[in-house]
Design a protein around this motif. Structure first.
Motif, PDB file in Angstrom:
ATOM      1  N   ARG A  10    -140.652  -8.060  24.986  1.00  0.00           N
ATOM      2  CA  ARG A  10    -141.369  -8.573  26.373  1.00  0.00           C
ATOM      3  C   ARG A  10    -141.449 -10.013  26.479  1.00  0.00           C
ATOM      4  NH1 ARG A  10    -143.447  -4.456  29.323  1.00  0.00           N
ATOM      5  NH2 ARG A  10    -143.726  -2.438  28.259  1.00  0.00           N
ATOM      6  N   PRO A  11    -140.239 -10.614  26.615  1.00  0.00           N
ATOM      7  CA  PRO A  11    -140.263 -12.034  26.771  1.00  0.00           C
ATOM      8  C   PRO A  11    -140.745 -12.283  28.202  1.00  0.00           C
ATOM      9  CG  PRO A  11    -137.899 -11.359  26.925  1.00  0.00           C
ATOM     10  CD  PRO A  11    -138.656 -10.359  26.500  1.00  0.00           C
ATOM     11  N   ILE A  21    -132.234 -18.398  29.541  1.00  0.00           N
ATOM     12  CA  ILE A  21    -131.018 -18.178  28.692  1.00  0.00           C
ATOM     13  C   ILE A  21    -129.796 -17.680  29.572  1.00  0.00           C
ATOM     14  CG2 ILE A  21    -130.496 -16.651  26.823  1.00  0.00           C
ATOM     15  CD1 ILE A  21    -133.520 -16.823  25.885  1.00  0.00           C
ATOM     16  N   LEU A  22    -129.943 -16.825  30.497  1.00  0.00           N
ATOM     17  CA  LEU A  22    -128.842 -16.338  31.288  1.00  0.00           C
ATOM     18  C   LEU A  22    -128.093 -17.502  31.996  1.00  0.00           C
ATOM     19  CD1 LEU A  22    -130.053 -12.888  32.672  1.00  0.00           C
ATOM     20  CD2 LEU A  22    -128.493 -13.357  30.899  1.00  0.00           C
ATOM     21  N   TRP A  43    -140.053 -13.541  32.036  1.00  0.00           N
ATOM     22  CA  TRP A  43    -138.700 -13.565  32.871  1.00  0.00           C
ATOM     23  C   TRP A  43    -138.268 -14.854  32.938  1.00  0.00           C
ATOM     24  CZ3 TRP A  43    -136.265  -9.509  33.309  1.00  0.00           C
ATOM     25  CH2 TRP A  43    -137.016  -8.036  33.408  1.00  0.00           C
ATOM     26  N   GLY A  45    -129.725  -5.632  25.885  1.00  0.00           N
ATOM     27  CA  GLY A  45    -130.588  -6.640  26.487  1.00  0.00           C
ATOM     28  C   GLY A  45    -131.764  -6.026  27.225  1.00  0.00           C
ATOM     29  N   ILE A  67    -135.821  -6.636  26.314  1.00  0.00           N
ATOM     30  CA  ILE A  67    -136.468  -6.993  27.074  1.00  0.00           C
ATOM     31  C   ILE A  67    -137.925  -6.034  27.309  1.00  0.00           C
ATOM     32  CG2 ILE A  67    -137.012  -7.145  29.422  1.00  0.00           C
ATOM     33  CD1 ILE A  67    -134.345  -8.510  29.827  1.00  0.00           C
ATOM     34  N   VAL A  83    -135.844 -15.422  30.265  1.00  0.00           N
ATOM     35  CA  VAL A  83    -134.714 -14.539  30.323  1.00  0.00           C
ATOM     36  C   VAL A  83    -133.656 -15.252  31.194  1.00  0.00           C
ATOM     37  CG1 VAL A  83    -133.672 -12.310  30.921  1.00  0.00           C
ATOM     38  CG2 VAL A  83    -135.830 -12.373  29.512  1.00  0.00           C
TER      39      VAL A  83
END
Length: 51
Positions: free
Chosen positions: A21-22, A30-31, A24, A13, A17, A27
């Motif tokens: 560089r997606p 998705i989490l 935040w 992960g 990242i 991220v």
């Protein structure tokens, strides 16, 4: 060499990242979505996919 799953996921992960560089917020979505899906009524549908 046995590596714990949680450690492998953290390393993959962090590299993802750093390299991709997606945003935040993506991220976090998705989490949070994965956490909510794992604790929903749909979890038994995805359980066979993880084994």
């Amino acid at each position: 060499m046995d590596v714990p799953l949680w450690l492998a996921l953290i390393v993959i992960g962090a590299l993802g990242i750093k390299l991709i560089r997606p945003p935040w917020w993506l991220v976090a979505v998705i989490l949070l979505g994965g956490y909510l899906l794992a604790h929903s009524v749909l979890a038994p549908l995805f359980d066979p996919l993880t084994k």
